[in-house]
Design a protein around this motif. Structure first.
Motif, PDB file in Angstrom:
ATOM      1  N   UNK A   5     -34.235   0.464   3.089  1.00  0.00           N
ATOM      2  CA  UNK A   5     -34.572   1.778   3.633  1.00  0.00           C
ATOM      3  C   UNK A   5     -34.300   1.904   5.130  1.00  0.00           C
ATOM      4  N   UNK A   6     -34.079   0.791   5.805  1.00  0.00           N
ATOM      5  CA  UNK A   6     -33.831   0.812   7.241  1.00  0.00           C
ATOM      6  C   UNK A   6     -32.349   0.659   7.582  1.00  0.00           C
ATOM      7  N   UNK A   7     -31.487   0.634   6.578  1.00  0.00           N
ATOM      8  CA  UNK A   7     -30.060   0.411   6.804  1.00  0.00           C
ATOM      9  C   UNK A   7     -29.274   1.719   6.800  1.00  0.00           C
ATOM     10  N   UNK A   8     -28.176   1.696   7.529  1.00  0.00           N
ATOM     11  CA  UNK A   8     -27.172   2.754   7.418  1.00  0.00           C
ATOM     12  C   UNK A   8     -25.999   2.171   6.640  1.00  0.00           C
ATOM     13  N   UNK A   9     -25.576   2.879   5.590  1.00  0.00           N
ATOM     14  CA  UNK A   9     -24.492   2.421   4.733  1.00  0.00           C
ATOM     15  C   UNK A   9     -23.255   3.282   4.974  1.00  0.00           C
ATOM     16  N   UNK A  10     -22.135   2.644   5.187  1.00  0.00           N
ATOM     17  CA  UNK A  10     -20.880   3.357   5.426  1.00  0.00           C
ATOM     18  C   UNK A  10     -19.877   2.940   4.364  1.00  0.00           C
ATOM     19  N   UNK A  11     -19.453   3.907   3.552  1.00  0.00           N
ATOM     20  CA  UNK A  11     -18.507   3.616   2.474  1.00  0.00           C
ATOM     21  C   UNK A  11     -17.086   3.879   2.932  1.00  0.00           C
ATOM     22  N   UNK A  12     -16.167   3.092   2.385  1.00  0.00           N
ATOM     23  CA  UNK A  12     -14.749   3.249   2.690  1.00  0.00           C
ATOM     24  C   UNK A  12     -13.940   3.169   1.406  1.00  0.00           C
ATOM     25  N   UNK A  13     -12.908   4.002   1.334  1.00  0.00           N
ATOM     26  CA  UNK A  13     -11.987   3.930   0.203  1.00  0.00           C
ATOM     27  C   UNK A  13     -10.575   4.222   0.711  1.00  0.00           C
ATOM     28  N   UNK A  14      -9.619   3.445   0.228  1.00  0.00           N
ATOM     29  CA  UNK A  14      -8.215   3.682   0.517  1.00  0.00           C
ATOM     30  C   UNK A  14      -7.485   4.074  -0.759  1.00  0.00           C
ATOM     31  N   UNK A  15      -6.550   4.999  -0.648  1.00  0.00           N
ATOM     32  CA  UNK A  15      -5.540   5.215  -1.676  1.00  0.00           C
ATOM     33  C   UNK A  15      -4.245   4.633  -1.137  1.00  0.00           C
ATOM     34  N   UNK A  16      -3.424   4.068  -2.022  1.00  0.00           N
ATOM     35  CA  UNK A  16      -2.272   3.314  -1.542  1.00  0.00           C
ATOM     36  C   UNK A  16      -0.952   3.858  -2.086  1.00  0.00           C
ATOM     37  N   UNK A  17       0.145   3.362  -1.480  1.00  0.00           N
ATOM     38  CA  UNK A  17       1.489   3.761  -1.894  1.00  0.00           C
ATOM     39  C   UNK A  17       1.903   3.059  -3.179  1.00  0.00           C
ATOM     40  N   UNK A  20       5.745  -2.039  -4.578  1.00  0.00           N
ATOM     41  CA  UNK A  20       7.044  -2.253  -5.214  1.00  0.00           C
ATOM     42  C   UNK A  20       7.298  -3.754  -5.319  1.00  0.00           C
ATOM     43  N   UNK A  21       8.197  -4.143  -6.213  1.00  0.00           N
ATOM     44  CA  UNK A  21       8.479  -5.560  -6.415  1.00  0.00           C
ATOM     45  C   UNK A  21       8.914  -6.224  -5.100  1.00  0.00           C
ATOM     46  N   UNK A  22       8.207  -7.282  -4.720  1.00  0.00           N
ATOM     47  CA  UNK A  22       8.549  -8.026  -3.525  1.00  0.00           C
ATOM     48  C   UNK A  22       8.118  -7.368  -2.225  1.00  0.00           C
ATOM     49  N   UNK A  23       7.393  -6.263  -2.295  1.00  0.00           N
ATOM     50  CA  UNK A  23       6.963  -5.545  -1.108  1.00  0.00           C
ATOM     51  C   UNK A  23       5.438  -5.584  -0.983  1.00  0.00           C
ATOM     52  N   UNK A  24       4.941  -5.386   0.241  1.00  0.00           N
ATOM     53  CA  UNK A  24       3.510  -5.318   0.490  1.00  0.00           C
ATOM     54  C   UNK A  24       3.028  -3.883   0.342  1.00  0.00           C
ATOM     55  N   UNK A  25       1.912  -3.684  -0.338  1.00  0.00           N
ATOM     56  CA  UNK A  25       1.337  -2.356  -0.510  1.00  0.00           C
ATOM     57  C   UNK A  25       0.831  -1.834   0.836  1.00  0.00           C
ATOM     58  N   UNK A  26       0.754  -0.511   0.974  1.00  0.00           N
ATOM     59  CA  UNK A  26       0.246   0.068   2.209  1.00  0.00           C
ATOM     60  C   UNK A  26      -0.617   1.279   1.894  1.00  0.00           C
ATOM     61  N   UNK A  27      -1.608   1.590   2.753  1.00  0.00           N
ATOM     62  CA  UNK A  27      -2.492   2.720   2.502  1.00  0.00           C
ATOM     63  C   UNK A  27      -1.830   4.048   2.865  1.00  0.00           C
ATOM     64  N   UNK A  28      -2.149   5.091   2.103  1.00  0.00           N
ATOM     65  CA  UNK A  28      -1.647   6.438   2.399  1.00  0.00           C
ATOM     66  C   UNK A  28      -2.787   7.435   2.640  1.00  0.00           C
ATOM     67  N   UNK A  29      -4.015   7.035   2.378  1.00  0.00           N
ATOM     68  CA  UNK A  29      -5.169   7.897   2.648  1.00  0.00           C
ATOM     69  C   UNK A  29      -6.405   7.021   2.794  1.00  0.00           C
ATOM     70  N   UNK A  30      -7.309   7.436   3.683  1.00  0.00           N
ATOM     71  CA  UNK A  30      -8.587   6.737   3.845  1.00  0.00           C
ATOM     72  C   UNK A  30      -9.717   7.758   3.860  1.00  0.00           C
ATOM     73  N   UNK A  31     -10.820   7.407   3.221  1.00  0.00           N
ATOM     74  CA  UNK A  31     -12.029   8.216   3.259  1.00  0.00           C
ATOM     75  C   UNK A  31     -13.199   7.378   3.723  1.00  0.00           C
ATOM     76  N   UNK A  32     -14.043   7.952   4.578  1.00  0.00           N
ATOM     77  CA  UNK A  32     -15.233   7.283   5.095  1.00  0.00           C
ATOM     78  C   UNK A  32     -16.418   8.228   4.983  1.00  0.00           C
ATOM     79  N   UNK A  53       6.480   2.773   3.637  1.00  0.00           N
ATOM     80  CA  UNK A  53       6.727   2.400   2.252  1.00  0.00           C
ATOM     81  C   UNK A  53       6.867   3.643   1.383  1.00  0.00           C
ATOM     82  N   UNK A  54       7.834   3.649   0.469  1.00  0.00           N
ATOM     83  CA  UNK A  54       7.917   4.777  -0.462  1.00  0.00           C
ATOM     84  C   UNK A  54       6.717   4.774  -1.403  1.00  0.00           C
ATOM     85  N   UNK A  55       6.214   5.956  -1.727  1.00  0.00           N
ATOM     86  CA  UNK A  55       5.086   6.050  -2.653  1.00  0.00           C
ATOM     87  C   UNK A  55       5.605   5.869  -4.075  1.00  0.00           C
TER      88      UNK A  55
END
Length: 201
Positions: A5-17, A20-32, A53-55
């Motif tokens: 009851x004494x804490x502040x909670x902060x949620x985070x979510x990312x949507x990603x691109x 692709x094969x051999x590539x690193x994923x990257x975020x395209x949207x963030x919500x807080x 990165x292409x979506x």
């Protein structure tokens, strides 16, 4: 020992691109978003994110985000002041925290945490359920309308909608299991042993 009851909670979510094969994923949207007892829900923030990165078609089919939404979007690193303002000193919440923790590595040494994973929390709270995805949990407990009230004109797989949904789910777990006066540490590493037993049976 800090009570829930004494804490502040902060949620985070990312949507990603999508990766692709051999590539690193990257975020395209963030919500807080934030939630605390007894203040309730507050401080929503959402932004599209610039990416080189292409979506992938498979990702766009899920969240509906295309290059047209990302035009003039800021790079993730430009949003450091927003992240720091909303997440510093808070207990960080995500549903299946792996993706969120991975994308936050863009800010080395950010120090955000501790983390609550509402996926693990839900598995501990309701081990018998067949589906512990965020949408299924909110539907089964009648929480979806409350989320729509807090985030009108948005829906699942929008980063802000999903961030708020994880907080609504957390609040429901705290209320339904009478956890407000428990140490917040009790939520950080929930006991999922019964869920594993159900999964094996």
């Amino acid at each position: 020992m800090t009570l829930v009851r004494h804490c502040r909670f902060s949620a985070i979510d990312f949507e990603s691109a999508g990766a692709a094969r051999g590539k690193t994923d990257s975020p395209v949207q963030v919500g807080l978003a934030s939630w605390a007892l007894p203040d309730g829900h507050a401080d929503p923030f959402v932004s599209y994110l610039q990416t080189d990165s292409p979506i992938q078609w498979s990702a766009r089919k899920v969240h509906g985000i295309g290059p047209e939404q990302l035009k003039d979007a800021p790079a993730l690193l430009m949003l450091w002041p927003e992240f720091r303002k909303r997440m510093a000193g808070a207990v960080v919440v995500a549903h299946g925290k792996g993706t969120e923790k991975r994308f936050l590595r863009a800010f080395p040494g950010h120090g955000f945490g501790p983390w609550i994973d509402t996926l693990l929390l839900a598995r501990a709270a309701w081990p018998h359920l067949a589906d512990h995805s965020l949408g299924a949990l909110c539907e089964s407990h009648g929480l979806t309308n409350a989320i729509h009230t807090l985030v009108p004109e948005k829906s699942w797989h929008d980063a802000l909608f999903d961030a708020v949904a994880s907080l609504v789910l957390l609040a429901y777990v705290v209320e339904s299991h009478d956890l407000a006066d428990h140490p917040v540490e009790s939520l950080l590493q929930p006991d999922t042993s019964r869920w594993h037993q159900f999964k094996r049976s």
